[in-house]
Design a protein around this motif. Sequence first.
Motif, mmCIF file in Angstrom:
data_model
loop_
_atom_site.group_PDB
_atom_site.id
_atom_site.type_symbol
_atom_site.label_atom_id
_atom_site.label_comp_id
_atom_site.label_asym_id
_atom_site.label_seq_id
_atom_site.Cartn_x
_atom_site.Cartn_y
_atom_site.Cartn_z
ATOM 1 N N GLU A 367 34.478 -10.256 41.089
ATOM 2 C CA GLU A 367 34.657 -9.864 42.486
ATOM 3 C C GLU A 367 35.864 -8.954 42.690
ATOM 4 O OE1 GLU A 367 34.814 -13.523 44.650
ATOM 5 O OE2 GLU A 367 32.636 -13.864 44.513
ATOM 6 N N GLY A 368 36.753 -8.891 41.736
ATOM 7 C CA GLY A 368 37.965 -8.094 41.886
ATOM 8 C C GLY A 368 37.740 -6.623 41.604
ATOM 9 N N ASP A 369 38.803 -5.884 41.778
ATOM 10 C CA ASP A 369 38.757 -4.433 41.558
ATOM 11 C C ASP A 369 39.132 -4.144 40.101
ATOM 12 O OD1 ASP A 369 38.619 -1.721 41.898
ATOM 13 O OD2 ASP A 369 40.596 -1.541 42.845
ATOM 14 N N HIS A 370 38.167 -4.379 39.220
ATOM 15 C CA HIS A 370 38.416 -4.235 37.783
ATOM 16 C C HIS A 370 37.384 -3.282 37.187
ATOM 17 C CE1 HIS A 370 41.261 -7.561 37.948
ATOM 18 N NE2 HIS A 370 40.352 -8.276 38.586
ATOM 19 N N LYS A 371 37.441 -2.037 37.602
ATOM 20 C CA LYS A 371 36.435 -1.064 37.171
ATOM 21 C C LYS A 371 36.406 -0.878 35.664
ATOM 22 C CE LYS A 371 36.593 1.569 41.502
ATOM 23 N NZ LYS A 371 36.885 2.891 42.130
ATOM 24 N N GLU A 372 37.565 -1.089 35.005
ATOM 25 C CA GLU A 372 37.624 -0.874 33.564
ATOM 26 C C GLU A 372 36.706 -1.831 32.802
ATOM 27 O OE1 GLU A 372 40.685 -3.956 34.578
ATOM 28 O OE2 GLU A 372 40.027 -2.033 35.438
ATOM 29 N N ILE A 373 36.446 -3.002 33.371
ATOM 30 C CA ILE A 373 35.599 -3.992 32.693
ATOM 31 C C ILE A 373 34.169 -3.482 32.544
ATOM 32 C CG2 ILE A 373 34.575 -6.309 32.907
ATOM 33 C CD1 ILE A 373 37.149 -7.232 34.187
ATOM 34 N N TRP A 374 33.739 -2.653 33.471
ATOM 35 C CA TRP A 374 32.338 -2.215 33.511
ATOM 36 C C TRP A 374 32.149 -0.842 32.887
ATOM 37 C CZ3 TRP A 374 30.918 -6.780 34.523
ATOM 38 C CH2 TRP A 374 31.610 -7.573 35.444
ATOM 39 N N ALA A 375 33.156 -0.340 32.182
ATOM 40 C CA ALA A 375 33.087 1.017 31.628
ATOM 41 C C ALA A 375 31.976 1.163 30.602
ATOM 42 C CB ALA A 375 34.428 1.394 31.012
ATOM 43 N N PHE A 376 31.700 0.105 29.853
ATOM 44 C CA PHE A 376 30.622 0.123 28.858
ATOM 45 C C PHE A 376 30.299 -1.327 28.485
ATOM 46 C CE2 PHE A 376 34.649 0.637 26.532
ATOM 47 C CZ PHE A 376 34.574 -0.406 25.604
ATOM 48 N N PRO A 377 29.136 -1.582 27.906
ATOM 49 C CA PRO A 377 28.799 -2.947 27.512
ATOM 50 C C PRO A 377 29.595 -3.380 26.282
ATOM 51 C CG PRO A 377 27.040 -1.439 26.913
ATOM 52 C CD PRO A 377 28.017 -0.640 27.713
ATOM 53 N N PRO A 378 29.940 -4.666 26.189
ATOM 54 C CA PRO A 378 30.801 -5.108 25.082
ATOM 55 C C PRO A 378 30.203 -4.892 23.703
ATOM 56 C CG PRO A 378 29.970 -6.978 26.356
ATOM 57 C CD PRO A 378 29.654 -5.753 27.125
ATOM 58 N N ALA A 379 28.892 -4.927 23.584
ATOM 59 C CA ALA A 379 28.257 -4.751 22.279
ATOM 60 C C ALA A 379 28.008 -3.297 21.925
ATOM 61 C CB ALA A 379 26.935 -5.519 22.222
ATOM 62 N N LYS A 380 28.405 -2.359 22.821
ATOM 63 C CA LYS A 380 28.156 -0.944 22.569
ATOM 64 C C LYS A 380 29.340 -0.077 22.983
ATOM 65 C CE LYS A 380 24.149 0.691 23.780
ATOM 66 N NZ LYS A 380 22.981 0.999 24.659
ATOM 67 N N ILE A 387 37.157 0.300 20.786
ATOM 68 C CA ILE A 387 36.806 -1.042 20.321
ATOM 69 C C ILE A 387 37.815 -2.107 20.744
ATOM 70 C CG2 ILE A 387 35.454 -0.191 18.364
ATOM 71 C CD1 ILE A 387 37.802 -0.929 16.545
ATOM 72 N N SER A 388 38.943 -1.693 21.304
ATOM 73 C CA SER A 388 39.913 -2.650 21.824
ATOM 74 C C SER A 388 40.098 -2.517 23.328
ATOM 75 C CB SER A 388 41.267 -2.481 21.116
ATOM 76 O OG SER A 388 41.165 -2.817 19.753
ATOM 77 N N ASP A 389 39.121 -1.953 24.013
ATOM 78 C CA ASP A 389 39.190 -1.784 25.464
ATOM 79 C C ASP A 389 38.761 -3.056 26.188
ATOM 80 O OD1 ASP A 389 40.006 0.772 24.971
ATOM 81 O OD2 ASP A 389 38.298 1.767 25.915
ATOM 82 N N SER A 390 39.009 -3.069 27.481
ATOM 83 C CA SER A 390 38.762 -4.248 28.312
ATOM 84 C C SER A 390 37.346 -4.822 28.214
ATOM 85 C CB SER A 390 39.079 -3.918 29.774
ATOM 86 O OG SER A 390 38.805 -5.018 30.611
ATOM 87 N N PRO A 391 36.275 -4.004 28.202
ATOM 88 C CA PRO A 391 34.947 -4.611 28.117
ATOM 89 C C PRO A 391 34.746 -5.480 26.882
ATOM 90 C CG PRO A 391 34.764 -2.331 28.804
ATOM 91 C CD PRO A 391 36.196 -2.539 28.394
ATOM 92 N N VAL A 392 35.375 -5.126 25.770
ATOM 93 C CA VAL A 392 35.236 -5.907 24.539
ATOM 94 C C VAL A 392 35.888 -7.270 24.710
ATOM 95 C CG1 VAL A 392 35.844 -5.958 22.087
ATOM 96 C CG2 VAL A 392 35.098 -3.815 23.149
ATOM 97 N N TRP A 453 24.479 -8.223 30.571
ATOM 98 C CA TRP A 453 25.889 -8.488 30.307
ATOM 99 C C TRP A 453 26.362 -8.004 28.935
ATOM 100 C CZ3 TRP A 453 29.194 -10.211 33.979
ATOM 101 C CH2 TRP A 453 28.606 -10.672 35.162
ATOM 102 N N LEU A 454 25.515 -8.114 27.928
ATOM 103 C CA LEU A 454 25.937 -7.779 26.568
ATOM 104 C C LEU A 454 25.661 -6.323 26.226
ATOM 105 C CD1 LEU A 454 27.130 -8.839 23.937
ATOM 106 C CD2 LEU A 454 24.841 -9.612 23.274
ATOM 107 N N TYR A 455 24.482 -5.824 26.606
ATOM 108 C CA TYR A 455 24.085 -4.469 26.226
ATOM 109 C C TYR A 455 23.938 -3.513 27.416
ATOM 110 C CZ TYR A 455 22.971 -6.082 21.484
ATOM 111 O OH TYR A 455 23.053 -6.582 20.213
ATOM 112 N N GLY A 456 23.946 -4.042 28.624
ATOM 113 C CA GLY A 456 23.643 -3.210 29.782
ATOM 114 C C GLY A 456 24.822 -2.397 30.272
ATOM 115 N N ASN A 457 24.533 -1.225 30.813
ATOM 116 C CA ASN A 457 25.565 -0.360 31.367
ATOM 117 C C ASN A 457 25.883 -0.764 32.797
ATOM 118 O OD1 ASN A 457 25.950 1.510 29.134
ATOM 119 N ND2 ASN A 457 23.895 2.277 29.592
ATOM 120 N N GLY A 458 27.141 -0.611 33.192
ATOM 121 C CA GLY A 458 27.545 -0.862 34.556
ATOM 122 C C GLY A 458 27.696 -2.337 34.874
ATOM 123 N N LYS A 459 28.093 -2.588 36.113
ATOM 124 C CA LYS A 459 28.306 -3.951 36.602
ATOM 125 C C LYS A 459 26.983 -4.610 36.945
ATOM 126 C CE LYS A 459 30.991 -6.433 40.135
ATOM 127 N NZ LYS A 459 31.944 -6.264 41.263
#
Length: 463
Positions: A367-380, A387-392, A453-459
């Motif tokens: 629910e927060g303003d954490h756009k960096e989390i949704w930059a890419f899926p963790p498995a891709k 490889i050390s960014d927030s989505p991972v 959540w694992l492979y999908g793009n975006g929030k």
Amino acid sequence: MSRSVRLVPASAAVLALVLTGTACEGGVHGTPGGSGVRDPYFPKAGNGGYDVGHYALTLDYTPATHRLTGRAVITARATQDLSAFDLDLAGLDVDSVTVEGEEARVSRTGQELTVRPHDDLTEGETFSTTVRYSGTPRTLTDPDGAEEGWLPTADGALGLGQPVGSMAWFPGNHHPSDKAAYDITVTVPKDLQAISNGELTSRSTQGGRATYTWHMAQPMASYLATVAVGHFTVARGTGPHGLPVLTAVDPTQAEASKDLLAEISEIIDWEEYNFGPYPFSSTGAIVDRPEDVKYALETQSRPVFPGAPDTSLLVHELAHQWYGDSVTPTSWRDMWLNEGFATYAEWLYEEDHGGKSAQQTFTDLYEGDHKEIWAFPPAKPPGAAHISDSPVYERGAMVLQKIRQKVGDDTFYAIVQGWAAGRRHGSASTADFTAYVQKKAPDKDFTGIWEDWLYGNGKPDHP
């Protein structure tokens, strides 16, 4: 190295045999092992054609001159008939290479040291390669800008390897999919100490220099090997069921780290309850100065910290001993299996110690303003720099919370403990993990979790 071929009156088939290194009867029959294992983000990392079982590293380092002299004895098993094989080594001068005691021909291109043994190696054969080398080891820069390899410090040096920095201080098969036991012997000026992985098996002094030998019996990926040279306050204690705990702390960090032993013991006890038996024969920490190292790393059995760690960071790096060190990613694309689990361990620890629940942490992130989390899926991750960014980390942990929501606590803990136990001291991929989860909860449909959540793009549309 190139070789000219003089054409003689012979069939094209004979010429082809010469060029491929095979012969009709009793001659050379091996082929070169591959240079790199085609990791999606570090394609030249690691090498094909063999599997390392043991490294015996003998190092001599003088901080005043930054000179490192080394001998690496690498015991491996050929996984194919080999006429040549590669080792990863960045910089440093190679003085000699022998295979099974016989001098081998070598050539170098970039980080690739190509070794051509006197006699071909046959599939299944165990062989020993000795590399003698020397020079000033390099500090390497990762694609994300972080420094690794051999880092000079205020009073010594620190060897850190994630993802490929270990090739700056010893030759080897530097990819996480090839794990081995280690014996690391380090000689330094006698007023300094040398700390490494596992257990200290001997210490001696001679002629103004001190030699330390460390033994890591359990398989270790090369990026988790470390050597810390400098002045350290060393403390020993015991953890759960008598587990040896050794901490080495730079004197400038001693006061801030004074409760480290007790905290490590308590955290290991909590993590064993949640994740299963601790996978190694000792534990501890190396604490250096913040100005000498800019990040923490889960070096096997003894994580490295930039200054005294807080509890969350201790929980995170010690959780890696299960997830990342014991169960190691098959490729660097699978990094979320390291960082998602270690981040989720932080959430669980807070939940169990009077803080927010893991579900509340999940909800706050969603629910927060954490756009960096949704930059890419963790498995891709989109490349090696990410490889050390927030989505991972955070979104990787969110995948685990979604699994917990789906299956409930009893099955969830059976999954995380069974995963650590079943893959103990091995390697695994994201596909291995998703298949395991489905096997442990065959009546549940995880398609939405994997796709969104694992492979999908975006929030994802719904938390």
